[in-house]
Design an enzyme around this catalytic site. Structure first.
Site, PDB file in Angstrom:
ATOM      1  N   ASP A 189      57.141  13.104  29.064  1.00  0.00           N
ATOM      2  CA  ASP A 189      58.038  12.149  29.455  1.00  0.00           C
ATOM      3  C   ASP A 189      59.257  11.826  28.563  1.00  0.00           C
ATOM      4  O   ASP A 189      59.041  12.391  27.990  1.00  0.00           O
ATOM      5  CB  ASP A 189      57.107  10.348  29.530  1.00  0.00           C
ATOM      6  CG  ASP A 189      57.163   9.210  30.674  1.00  0.00           C
ATOM      7  OD1 ASP A 189      58.540   9.484  31.121  1.00  0.00           O
ATOM      8  OD2 ASP A 189      56.524   8.819  31.390  1.00  0.00           O
ATOM      9  N   TYR A 248      64.651   9.791  48.258  1.00  0.00           N
ATOM     10  CA  TYR A 248      63.568  10.403  47.889  1.00  0.00           C
ATOM     11  C   TYR A 248      62.621  10.708  49.704  1.00  0.00           C
ATOM     12  O   TYR A 248      61.996  11.658  49.083  1.00  0.00           O
ATOM     13  CB  TYR A 248      63.048   8.459  47.998  1.00  0.00           C
ATOM     14  CG  TYR A 248      62.027   8.818  47.370  1.00  0.00           C
ATOM     15  CD1 TYR A 248      61.832   9.423  46.265  1.00  0.00           C
ATOM     16  CD2 TYR A 248      61.097   7.836  48.204  1.00  0.00           C
ATOM     17  CE1 TYR A 248      60.379   8.140  45.466  1.00  0.00           C
ATOM     18  CE2 TYR A 248      59.531   8.009  47.646  1.00  0.00           C
ATOM     19  CZ  TYR A 248      59.042   8.478  46.641  1.00  0.00           C
ATOM     20  OH  TYR A 248      57.711   7.684  46.046  1.00  0.00           O
ATOM     21  N   LEU A 254      51.228   5.682  37.651  1.00  0.00           N
ATOM     22  CA  LEU A 254      50.242   6.706  37.823  1.00  0.00           C
ATOM     23  C   LEU A 254      49.920   7.909  36.611  1.00  0.00           C
ATOM     24  O   LEU A 254      48.460   8.262  37.182  1.00  0.00           O
ATOM     25  CB  LEU A 254      51.121   7.892  39.370  1.00  0.00           C
ATOM     26  CG  LEU A 254      51.189   7.083  40.330  1.00  0.00           C
ATOM     27  CD1 LEU A 254      51.553   7.263  41.674  1.00  0.00           C
ATOM     28  CD2 LEU A 254      49.770   6.365  41.157  1.00  0.00           C
ATOM     29  N   THR A 290      52.905   0.430  40.688  1.00  0.00           N
ATOM     30  CA  THR A 290      53.331   0.528  39.621  1.00  0.00           C
ATOM     31  C   THR A 290      54.006  -0.040  38.860  1.00  0.00           C
ATOM     32  O   THR A 290      54.332  -1.772  39.275  1.00  0.00           O
ATOM     33  CB  THR A 290      53.892   2.325  40.240  1.00  0.00           C
ATOM     34  OG1 THR A 290      55.011   1.785  40.701  1.00  0.00           O
ATOM     35  CG2 THR A 290      53.384   2.949  40.361  1.00  0.00           C
ATOM     36  N   ASP A 323      61.946  16.177  29.283  1.00  0.00           N
ATOM     37  CA  ASP A 323      62.924  15.885  30.080  1.00  0.00           C
ATOM     38  C   ASP A 323      62.721  17.263  32.162  1.00  0.00           C
ATOM     39  O   ASP A 323      63.341  18.617  31.572  1.00  0.00           O
ATOM     40  CB  ASP A 323      64.036  16.248  30.308  1.00  0.00           C
ATOM     41  CG  ASP A 323      64.908  15.720  31.775  1.00  0.00           C
ATOM     42  OD1 ASP A 323      64.857  16.294  33.252  1.00  0.00           O
ATOM     43  OD2 ASP A 323      65.925  15.423  31.451  1.00  0.00           O
TER      44      ASP A 323
END
Length: 253
Positions: free
Chosen positions: A36, A159, A17, A194, A57
């Site tokens: 990233d 999650y 994404l 993804t 990070d």
């Protein structure tokens, strides 16, 4: 909001994404700073024109602050922040190996929720320093939630908790930042195609797609990126979460 000749920060920008969003924003004349981890950046086949990757990070506030200073330090005002960085390990609260790994639970919350908040807050600090446009607007933050925030499946306790936090964060963040001319929205994707999904079998793909009422397929990263553009372009969208899921409602497993 006018995008051309502005800057943007996209986290998780090396794949999925985030990569799709970074590319679409760059195509609109935006200078994109893609945050990233270094191994993910090293694996990027080719950077889109206008995307500048920085190893960051999101769980490290000092690293985020330094990278944000760089993103906001150019000639283009920082106007857009899109939080796509995240991890999604699966583990039951009580499983065959015993209780859920407590450190893993904390790690998921740290990346998906605290990382999102850290990037948003430190970006807002910089955006608030810019000159507003003719409508008093300075910027937009788009965070990534998930349908798991509403229908977390078996094994998704960590999650779903983190993404539920992103959902709950949206309205108070929009209210907090309104005085600075900063809008805050969130997108809750369903099952998206993804890199993680590209590693599973065609049969598993088909089963996932069959659960989506219409269109019966996995979502494309480009559709997420297109929704980001729509949010940026509609100044009256603020403080809410948009589901991007083909009317999917996740079953228990």
């Amino acid at each position: 909001m006018e995008l051309s000749r502005t800057a943007a920060v996209v986290t998780g920008a090396a794949s999925g994404l985030g990569a799709a969003t970074a590319a679409v924003l760059a195509g609109q004349g935006v200078t994109v700073y893609g945050f990233d981890l270094q191994p993910a950046i090293d694996a990027v086949p080719a950077a889109a024109d206008g995307v500048r990757y920085l190893a960051v990070d999101v769980t490290d506030p000092a690293a985020v602050r330094a990278a944000m200073a760089r993103a906001a330090g150019g000639p283009e005002p920082l106007r857009t922040v899109v939080n796509c960085a995240g991890i999604a390990p699966s583990e039951r609260i009580l499983g065959r190996r015993g209780v859920h790994d407590l450190d893993r639970y904390a790690s998921v919350v740290r990346v998906n929720l605290i990382g999102t908040f850290t990037v948003m807050a430190l970006a807002a600090e910089r955006i608030a320093e810019t000159e507003p446009d003719a409508h008093g607007q300075r910027g937009v933050v788009v965070n990534t939630a998930s349908v798991a925030a509403y229908e977390g499946q078996i094994g998704q306790a960590a999650y779903a908790s983190a993404k539920g936090g992103v959902v709950a964060l949206t309205l108070p963040a929009a209210r907090d930042l309104a005085q600075h001319g900063i809008r805050v929205m969130a997108i809750a994707p369903g099952v998206m195609l993804t890199p993680m999904m590209e590693t599973v079998s065609a049969e598993f793909h088909a089963n996932l797609a069959a659960g989506v009422p219409f269109p019966s397929r996995l979502g494309a990263p480009g559709e997420y990126a297109a929704l980001v553009l729509s949010i940026l372009g509609n100044d009256y969208l603020n403080g809410d979460v948009i589901r991007l899921d083909g009317a999917l409602r996740m079953p228990p497993r």
